[in-house]
Design a protein around this motif. Structure first.
Motif, short mmCIF file in Angstrom:
data_model
loop_
_atom_site.label_atom_id
_atom_site.label_comp_id
_atom_site.label_asym_id
_atom_site.label_seq_id
_atom_site.Cartn_x
_atom_site.Cartn_y
_atom_site.Cartn_z
N ALA A 160 0.83 -1.21 0.00
CA ALA A 160 0.00 0.00 0.00
C ALA A 160 0.87 1.26 0.00
O ALA A 160 0.57 2.24 -0.71
CB ALA A 160 -0.93 -0.01 1.22
N ILE A 161 1.96 1.25 0.76
CA ILE A 161 2.87 2.40 0.77
C ILE A 161 3.51 2.58 -0.60
O ILE A 161 3.60 3.70 -1.13
CB ILE A 161 3.95 2.21 1.85
N THR A 164 1.09 4.04 -3.04
CA THR A 164 0.96 5.48 -2.82
C THR A 164 2.11 6.23 -3.49
O THR A 164 1.91 7.28 -4.12
CB THR A 164 0.95 5.78 -1.31
N MET A 165 3.33 5.69 -3.39
CA MET A 165 4.48 6.32 -4.04
C MET A 165 4.32 6.30 -5.55
O MET A 165 4.66 7.27 -6.23
CB MET A 165 5.75 5.58 -3.63
N VAL A 167 1.44 6.25 -7.31
CA VAL A 167 0.41 7.22 -7.70
C VAL A 167 0.96 8.64 -7.60
O VAL A 167 0.70 9.49 -8.46
CB VAL A 167 -0.85 7.05 -6.83
N ALA A 168 1.75 8.92 -6.54
CA ALA A 168 2.38 10.24 -6.43
C ALA A 168 3.33 10.49 -7.60
O ALA A 168 3.43 11.60 -8.12
CB ALA A 168 3.13 10.36 -5.10
N GLY A 180 8.74 5.22 -7.94
CA GLY A 180 7.52 4.59 -7.45
C GLY A 180 7.35 3.19 -8.01
O GLY A 180 6.93 2.26 -7.31
#
Length: 362
Positions: A160-161, A164-165, A167-168, A180
């Motif tokens: 999940a982390i 998030t990276m 998508v950022a 990412g």
């Protein structure tokens, strides 16, 4: 005909040989949708061809071992995946897609939570003869024979982390997207490695009768450290502290000599254009510009970021009247814009929809 097919193939593969980050980012939702679609097709095929474990005049559902509750089928995971897909697509395409994905995902999670509560409230009690609201069968020792319960794992949190990276990185572009992707690879490979060890332990247990998975999992310090390093590198690259990040320029005070006794640094002059628009730090430094109305004009896009930008001009109805080619900075490009009628227009970057400005044609 063969030459046309060959030319089309060369044109398609050229964007991967010489990456156009803007085009690749725009294709990410499709790349993500393809494995999801293939998995759904595979799942449907396996379900349709799987033989029942109990046979009768019609297909009978499999019976779970005593003391084990198997949840019923649910469409919530599929709907949640659809909502997440539209959210990721909206981050790239902009517009209402992001809001649509967020609404779908929120409704799905609420539905999924209500579904889980309803199932929890109707679980049978331990004796199997009555329904006790709010009670679960108390676990007794190890799972029943033939049932393997996977041990706890930090991998879902790590993935999940990393997601998030990723998508950022779709928003930041350039090094952010690349790092990412590396984070996703690291976490998924670690998860696959854990699953491989667990599978081997289950194989050994088939012969020894003893399943030893090593107790509680250790804190994934190495993976956490790798993710922290990737985040730090992303921040350094995108801020311009390291080479190939930010605008790639070093600040030199006015009138001060350069390194090694070189003459003072002088900013290069921009090509002549009717309008100049500058992109820096994923934002327009000139969000409001004026252009001549009723005749063609030129725009100089000064991209000072190391990520791709372009200029898309839209009329009051939201229709694009001009779309420039993507350019990865630091670089300046001249756009030839057709004549615009007098009035107010908006302009933005197709890769970063949050970068918006206004063109006043007078």
């Amino acid at each position: 005909m063969i030459e046309e097919l060959w030319s089309s193939l060369i044109g398609f593969t050229s964007q991967f040989v010489i990456p156009d980050w803007g085009s690749l980012i725009a294709l990410l939702p499709i790349f993500l949708a393809i494995p999801v679609l293939l998995y759904l097709i595979s799942l449907i095929y396996r379900f349709a061809t799987a033989g029942p474990t109990r046979r009768g005049k019609r297909r009978l559902p499999p019976a779970a071992p005593a003391g084990i509750h198997m949840p019923g089928p649910s469409f919530a995971p599929v709907l949640g995946a659809i909502g997440l897909f539209f959210m990721v697509f909206g981050m790239v395409a902009g517009g209402l897609w992001l809001a649509v994905g967020a609404v779908i995902l929120a409704i799905t999670l609420l539905y999924w939570g209500r579904e889980a509560l309803r199932e929890y409230d109707t679980l049978p009690s331990g004796d199997g003869s009555a329904v006790t609201v709010g009670m679960l069968p108390a676990p007794a020792g190890s799972p029943p024979a033939g049932v393997h319960m996977p041990p706890p794992s930090f991998r879902p949190i790590l993935v999940a982390i990393a997601l998030t990276m990723l998508v950022a990185g779709m928003v930041i572009g350039g090094w952010g997207l690349f790092l990412g992707f590396i984070a996703i690879v690291i976490t998924l490979v670690g998860w696959l490695w854990d699953a491989r060890k667990e599978y081997r332990a289950v194989e050994v247990a088939d012969t020894t009768g003893h399943l030893d998975l090593g107790g509680a999992p250790a804190w994934p310090r190495a993976t956490f450290a790798a993710l922290v390093v990737l985040v730090a590198f992303t921040l350094l690259f995108t801020s311009g502290v390291l080479p190939n990040g930010g605008n790639g320029e070093a600040a030199v005070p006015s009138g001060a000599p350069g390194g090694g006794g070189s003459p003072p640094s002088v900013a290069p002059s921009l090509p002549a254009a009717d309008v100049t628009i500058t992109a820096k730090d994923i934002a327009w430094t000139t969000p409001d510009v004026t252009a001549p109305a009723g005749k063609p004009f030129t725009i100089a896009l000064d991209n000072r970021d190391s990520v791709p930008h372009n200029i898309v001009i839209k009329d009051a109805g939201g229709s694009a009247v001009f779309s420039g080619d993507l350019v990865t900075g630091p670089k300046v490009v001249i756009y030839n814009v057709p004549a615009l009628g007098a009035g107010a227009y908006t302009f933005s970057c197709i890769v970063h929809p949050n970068m918006t400005g206004t063109v006043a044609a007078k």
